[in-house]
Design a protein around this motif. Structure first.
Motif, PDB file in Angstrom:
ATOM      1  N   UNK A 207      16.428 -67.577   1.548  1.00 24.53           N
ATOM      2  CA  UNK A 207      17.263 -66.942   0.534  1.00 24.53           C
ATOM      3  C   UNK A 207      16.798 -67.174  -0.897  1.00 24.53           C
ATOM      4  N   UNK A 208      16.093 -68.293  -1.146  1.00 19.15           N
ATOM      5  CA  UNK A 208      15.769 -68.651  -2.522  1.00 19.15           C
ATOM      6  C   UNK A 208      14.277 -68.896  -2.759  1.00 19.15           C
ATOM      7  N   UNK A 209      13.654 -69.769  -1.972  1.00 14.56           N
ATOM      8  CA  UNK A 209      12.266 -70.130  -2.254  1.00 14.56           C
ATOM      9  C   UNK A 209      11.333 -68.931  -2.124  1.00 14.56           C
ATOM     10  N   UNK A 210      11.405 -68.219  -1.001  1.00 17.88           N
ATOM     11  CA  UNK A 210      10.547 -67.062  -0.811  1.00 17.88           C
ATOM     12  C   UNK A 210      10.864 -65.934  -1.780  1.00 17.88           C
ATOM     13  N   UNK A 211      12.096 -65.411  -1.754  1.00 16.23           N
ATOM     14  CA  UNK A 211      12.447 -64.318  -2.683  1.00 16.23           C
ATOM     15  C   UNK A 211      12.335 -64.725  -4.152  1.00 16.23           C
ATOM     16  N   UNK A 212      12.685 -65.998  -4.467  1.00 14.54           N
ATOM     17  CA  UNK A 212      12.641 -66.438  -5.859  1.00 14.54           C
ATOM     18  C   UNK A 212      11.231 -66.506  -6.401  1.00 14.54           C
ATOM     19  N   UNK A 213      10.274 -66.900  -5.555  1.00 13.26           N
ATOM     20  CA  UNK A 213       8.882 -66.963  -5.999  1.00 13.26           C
ATOM     21  C   UNK A 213       8.355 -65.566  -6.340  1.00 13.26           C
ATOM     22  N   UNK A 243       7.448 -70.772  -0.859  1.00 12.87           N
ATOM     23  CA  UNK A 243       7.222 -70.089  -2.134  1.00 12.87           C
ATOM     24  C   UNK A 243       5.798 -69.565  -2.227  1.00 12.87           C
ATOM     25  N   UNK A 244       4.833 -70.375  -1.809  1.00  9.86           N
ATOM     26  CA  UNK A 244       3.437 -69.959  -1.906  1.00  9.86           C
ATOM     27  C   UNK A 244       3.110 -68.844  -0.919  1.00  9.86           C
ATOM     28  N   UNK A 245       3.754 -68.845   0.227  1.00  5.43           N
ATOM     29  CA  UNK A 245       3.539 -67.766   1.205  1.00  5.43           C
ATOM     30  C   UNK A 245       4.076 -66.442   0.672  1.00  5.43           C
ATOM     31  N   UNK A 246       5.233 -66.492   0.030  1.00  5.14           N
ATOM     32  CA  UNK A 246       5.852 -65.272  -0.492  1.00  5.14           C
ATOM     33  C   UNK A 246       5.100 -64.720  -1.697  1.00  5.14           C
TER      34      UNK A 246
END
Length: 586
Positions: A207-213, A243-246
């Motif tokens: 919800x946050x790390x992926x979309x936020x990045x 985060x780095x994957x997104x």
């Protein structure tokens, strides 16, 4: 200005008194490889003051350049707490440092080369400040800190990614960089559930790390809430990787705090998160030294000495930083390897400063002797303290509760009788009259209970290696003897300390047993100034340390009295223990 932290200047630097090096646990996390850390800390504002620093070192460090974030207020507190000016400068006075609360480059006396950043808790406020030209051209970075608190509008809490996306477009249109730092507590707002452990990590990543990045130029993981918990490593690594994957190639910072939401943590707790972050590929850290205020009502008094200890340890060999040697410079070398570093601190296994246990009853009589505090000052010092005693001020210490009974410990915890400042528990299960026979008969089972109780309360657990004669020879295996505690003490070896070669052999034998089960266990060898009342000399004790310092992580110093634990011990002799340590110090 609306949306800006105040740009107060830190108090002028006070004259510094000479002081002892602050302690840091080298391996509190069950074999944590402290030397792998390259960066330092950052924290976020669930336990943070409204402002912090971002700095990028240009030195080629393992794992790549290190990025730093901390506020003008945090930097001033760290300076006032005694971090040497040379380290303040080498860590933070860099052109790549972005200092929250500063008004532009050169505006802060402690870090005149740092760059300024503006801090916002609302995308609406950030966009309005840009539209009204209230962000100076000299401020290149904008921090968007959305959390489940009154400072962030409810609409942005329920859709933080949309809010950050709008802020990103506005920041880029103004030629500035957006640093997005969503609070972990937003997971509860988004899911309606109070998730913990792996479930929280999965939800935060999704919800946050992926979309936020994806909607930021630099993303920050608010990992400081996990400090000192079993989730610290897994949460930090998972969030950085998500985060780095997104958003491949995005710089990712990880938050650290000296007192997250007012909770007591040690420099080693910060170190554990920092190591996990660097191992996952994080670019750096947001170092926070919060105090009670609107951003963190429960933070209480700031704890800058935790940050100083953390930074000093990095500067003296436990993870390089700009301007620091990559390994300790040795001032004393023996045939077994380096005994002391350049600061006069005892080096133990893997050339890390030694850790220590020394009870409050004899602490001052030993540590106050010339050279002893310097010798002990590099590692963590566990000080067993009774409710009637205050922790020593001679060295930074970890207040430690001592019990001879797991049942008594459980009762004290249930009754709320454990002091708030306790950070470790030492379970000394021997054939004492106050150790129940059921615990003497099955010591490993009760070691396991103590370790579990300590983990629940975020304490370091310290247990003795089970004496071999507790079990029949045909039933004895390493797994039956090695406790699961954070630290394992070898107190039985002190009966052979009059002959260093024999002492070394017993230590080596115990280590073989321990490492067969727990290869990375932290082990402290016992020494006594009057083992069971028998004579021992200062030279013999010093010889024991010389013979084993590169085998164990430190020493459990005993200065016993003729009480329940040692009826034959005679009068305590702290002077003898101090003399032994002075022989090494000189």
């Amino acid at each position: 200005m609306a949306g800006f932290p105040s740009s107060t200047t830190p108090t002028a630097r006070r004259p510094r008194r000479s002081r002892l090096r602050l302690a840091l646990a080298a391996l509190l996390a069950g074999g944590l490889a402290v030397g792998a850390i390259v960066g330092t800390a950052g924290t976020s504002r669930s336990a943070h003051d409204p402002g912090t620093v971002l700095s990028m070192t240009t030195d080629p460090l393992p794992g790549g350049p290190v990025t730093w974030m901390l506020s003008v207020g945090a930097l001033g507190r760290i300076d006032q707490a005694g971090l040497p000016p040379s380290l303040v400068s080498s860590f933070f006075d860099q052109r790549s440092t972005i200092l929250l609360g500063a008004t532009g480059a050169g505006s802060d006396a402690l870090a005149p080369h740092a760059q300024a950043a503006a801090d916002f808790t609302s995308a609406q406020a950030l966009i309005a400040a840009l539209a009204d030209h209230r962000v100076p051209a000299s401020v290149p970075d904008l921090v968007l800190d959305l959390e489940a608190w009154p400072l962030t509008p409810t609409s942005e809490q329920h859709d933080p990614i949309a809010a950050a996306s709008q802020a990103l477009r506005a920041a880029q249109a103004a030629g500035k960089r957006l640093i997005f730092t969503p609070g972990v507590d937003l997971v509860r707002v988004l899911t309606g559930q109070d998730l913990r452990g792996p479930a929280l990590l999965a939800a935060y990543d999704r919800l946050l790390a992926g979309p936020g990045a994806k909607v930021s130029d630099l993303f920050e993981v608010q990992a400081q809430g996990t400090e000192g918990t079993a989730d610290a490593t897994s949460f930090t690594r998972g969030a950085v990787q998500a985060a780095q994957t997104a958003h491949p190639g995005i710089p990712v910072l990880v938050g650290l705090s000296t007192n997250p939401s007012g909770r007591r943590v040690t420099p080693a707790d910060l170190l554990q998160v920092a190591e996990a972050a660097r191992a996952a590929g994080a670019s750096g850290f947001w170092l926070n030294v919060p105090e009670a205020g609107a951003a963190c009502p429960r933070c209480g008094q700031p704890e800058p000495r935790v940050a100083v200890a953390f930074l000093e340890q990095l500067a003296h060999g436990h993870g390089p930083h700009p301007g620091a040697p990559s390994s300790p410079v040795n001032s004393v070398t023996t045939a077994r390897g380096s005994l002391l570093d350049a600061a006069g601190q005892l080096l133990a296994a893997n050339q890390h400063p030694a850790d220590w246990i020394l009870a409050a009853s004899q602490f001052a009589a030993v540590v106050a002797q010339p050279g002893v505090a310097r010798l002990m000052g590099g590692g963590t010092v566990f000080e067993p303290v009774s409710p009637r005693q205050a922790p020593s001020g001679l060295l930074p210490v970890t207040p430690t509760l001592v019990v001879h009974s797991e049942g008594l410990l459980a009762n004290q915890v249930a009754a709320g009788q454990v002091q708030d400042d306790v950070r470790a528990v030492l379970y000394d299960n021997e054939r004492f009259p106050d150790t129940p026979s059921v615990e003497q008969a099955n010591p490993l089972a009760y070691d396991q209970r103590v370790a579990a109780l300590a983990a629940e309360h975020h304490w370091v657990s310290i247990c003795d290696l089970i004496e071999p004669d507790r079990l029949p020879a045909d039933q004895r295996t390493p797994k039956d003897e090695v406790p699961p505690c954070t630290i394992i003490g070898l107190n039985t070896v002190q009966q052979s300390e009059r002959q260093p070669a024999t002492y070394e052999a017993l230590v080596a034998r115990a280590l073989a047993t321990i490492h067969a089960v727990r290869p990375n266990a932290i082990v402290l060898a016992g020494l006594s100034a009057n083992p069971r009342g028998g004579p021992v000399t200062a030279a013999e004790l010093a010889g024991d340390i010389e013979a084993t310092h590169d085998l164990v992580q430190g020493y459990w110093l005993n200065v016993p009295s003729p009480r329940i634990g040692c009826p034959a011990c005679g009068q305590p002799d702290p002077g003898l223990m101090a003399a032994a340590l002075q022989l090494l110090a000189h």
